[in-house]
Design an enzyme around this catalytic site. Sequence first.
Site, PDB file in Angstrom:
ATOM      1  N   TYR A  66      -9.372   8.142   3.071  1.00  0.00           N
ATOM      2  CA  TYR A  66     -10.541   8.660   3.781  1.00  0.00           C
ATOM      3  C   TYR A  66     -11.800   8.656   2.922  1.00  0.00           C
ATOM      4  O   TYR A  66     -12.907   8.488   3.433  1.00  0.00           O
ATOM      5  CB  TYR A  66     -10.245  10.055   4.359  1.00  0.00           C
ATOM      6  CG  TYR A  66      -9.495   9.925   5.653  1.00  0.00           C
ATOM      7  CD1 TYR A  66     -10.157   9.518   6.805  1.00  0.00           C
ATOM      8  CD2 TYR A  66      -8.121  10.112   5.709  1.00  0.00           C
ATOM      9  CE1 TYR A  66      -9.469   9.320   7.980  1.00  0.00           C
ATOM     10  CE2 TYR A  66      -7.424   9.920   6.888  1.00  0.00           C
ATOM     11  CZ  TYR A  66      -8.107   9.526   8.023  1.00  0.00           C
ATOM     12  OH  TYR A  66      -7.434   9.309   9.187  1.00  0.00           O
ATOM     13  N   GLN A 101     -16.090   8.896  20.413  1.00  0.00           N
ATOM     14  CA  GLN A 101     -14.787   8.763  19.769  1.00  0.00           C
ATOM     15  C   GLN A 101     -14.957   8.320  18.320  1.00  0.00           C
ATOM     16  O   GLN A 101     -13.985   8.253  17.581  1.00  0.00           O
ATOM     17  CB  GLN A 101     -13.949   7.707  20.520  1.00  0.00           C
ATOM     18  CG  GLN A 101     -13.638   8.114  21.940  1.00  0.00           C
ATOM     19  CD  GLN A 101     -13.116   6.954  22.790  1.00  0.00           C
ATOM     20  OE1 GLN A 101     -13.298   5.789  22.456  1.00  0.00           O
ATOM     21  NE2 GLN A 101     -12.481   7.290  23.879  1.00  0.00           N
ATOM     22  N   ASN A 102     -16.178   8.004  17.935  1.00  0.00           N
ATOM     23  CA  ASN A 102     -16.426   7.489  16.593  1.00  0.00           C
ATOM     24  C   ASN A 102     -16.517   8.637  15.589  1.00  0.00           C
ATOM     25  O   ASN A 102     -17.003   9.709  15.907  1.00  0.00           O
ATOM     26  CB  ASN A 102     -17.710   6.661  16.577  1.00  0.00           C
ATOM     27  CG  ASN A 102     -17.623   5.492  17.542  1.00  0.00           C
ATOM     28  OD1 ASN A 102     -16.532   5.005  17.826  1.00  0.00           O
ATOM     29  ND2 ASN A 102     -18.761   5.053  18.069  1.00  0.00           N
ATOM     30  N   HIS A 119     -13.237  13.000  17.919  1.00  0.00           N
ATOM     31  CA  HIS A 119     -12.186  12.680  16.951  1.00  0.00           C
ATOM     32  C   HIS A 119     -12.541  13.130  15.535  1.00  0.00           C
ATOM     33  O   HIS A 119     -11.889  12.722  14.582  1.00  0.00           O
ATOM     34  CB  HIS A 119     -11.880  11.177  16.969  1.00  0.00           C
ATOM     35  CG  HIS A 119     -11.255  10.721  18.257  1.00  0.00           C
ATOM     36  ND1 HIS A 119     -10.993   9.407  18.536  1.00  0.00           N
ATOM     37  CD2 HIS A 119     -10.839  11.417  19.344  1.00  0.00           C
ATOM     38  CE1 HIS A 119     -10.449   9.305  19.747  1.00  0.00           C
ATOM     39  NE2 HIS A 119     -10.355  10.506  20.252  1.00  0.00           N
ATOM     40  N   SER A 190     -12.564   0.867  25.351  1.00  0.00           N
ATOM     41  CA  SER A 190     -11.724   0.100  26.272  1.00  0.00           C
ATOM     42  C   SER A 190     -11.138   0.934  27.392  1.00  0.00           C
ATOM     43  O   SER A 190     -10.664   0.392  28.383  1.00  0.00           O
ATOM     44  CB  SER A 190     -10.582  -0.514  25.483  1.00  0.00           C
ATOM     45  OG  SER A 190      -9.771   0.528  24.973  1.00  0.00           O
ATOM     46  N   PRO A 215     -18.515  -5.884  26.248  1.00  0.00           N
ATOM     47  CA  PRO A 215     -18.511  -7.348  26.367  1.00  0.00           C
ATOM     48  C   PRO A 215     -17.283  -7.863  27.129  1.00  0.00           C
ATOM     49  O   PRO A 215     -17.310  -8.960  27.677  1.00  0.00           O
ATOM     50  CB  PRO A 215     -18.493  -7.844  24.919  1.00  0.00           C
ATOM     51  CG  PRO A 215     -18.189  -6.662  24.070  1.00  0.00           C
ATOM     52  CD  PRO A 215     -18.494  -5.434  24.851  1.00  0.00           C
TER      53      PRO A 215
END
Length: 243
Positions: A66, A101-102, A119, A190, A215
């Site tokens: 990390y 979520q990043n 997260h 996604s 995309p």
Amino acid sequence: MTLEEARAALHTARRVAVLTGAGVSAESGIPTFRDAQTGHWARFRPEDLASPGAYRRDPNMVWEWYAGRYRDVTRAQPNKAHHLLALLEREKGDGFFLATQNVDGLHARAGSERLVELHGNLSTARCEACGTVAPLPAPDTFTPPPTCPLCGSRMRPNIVWFGEFLPELALEAATRAFQEAEVALIVGTSGQVYPAAGLALETRRAGGVVIEVNPDETELTSSLTHSVRDVASKGLAALMGEA
Ligand SMILES: [Zn+2]
């Protein structure tokens, strides 16, 4: 719904909820978890680096992993997608909500404030004893593991690991925002990663418009109102008329 209609819906909406994922970070050069697993780290399964069990077995190794990710994100800069979402927040004010979520902290660095990091965040650590969350020292002076500024106990990465639950308050706030949103944007994710699909459907069920920026076609595409087939920065620019 056409792009023009999607743009008009976003423009007039008073309540807008946004969910972002890895596609937004990618344009800042942030590698995905798997892409960051090079050299020494390539032999590990992700759950051997990012789970409570892995941390119990070898906290120093997990911290080393990390600390490397933390150095990566400190070197990166927010991109146009981050800046456009900060701009959208300034336009919408109290009616805006951003869930990500990043874990790279780039939304906050771009100026987003009505933000929950579902997260966790690579630039902070959480005390194993008292739960205090504190920023990590600058990468060049940081030797893991950090100790708690309040109680002196060891701190763990402030990241939601495999097998752990999302922070309850953050998830509740996100769910409420997506239920109330007239327009929801699902950007660069996604729909496979929980809770993306659930949040999008909250908005749809309540009669709101859900627009995807991605995309590629995703598992969510068929249940959404409109899809912009582009990377996050260009797709958001098209939706916001900032192209
Ligand atoms: Zn503590």
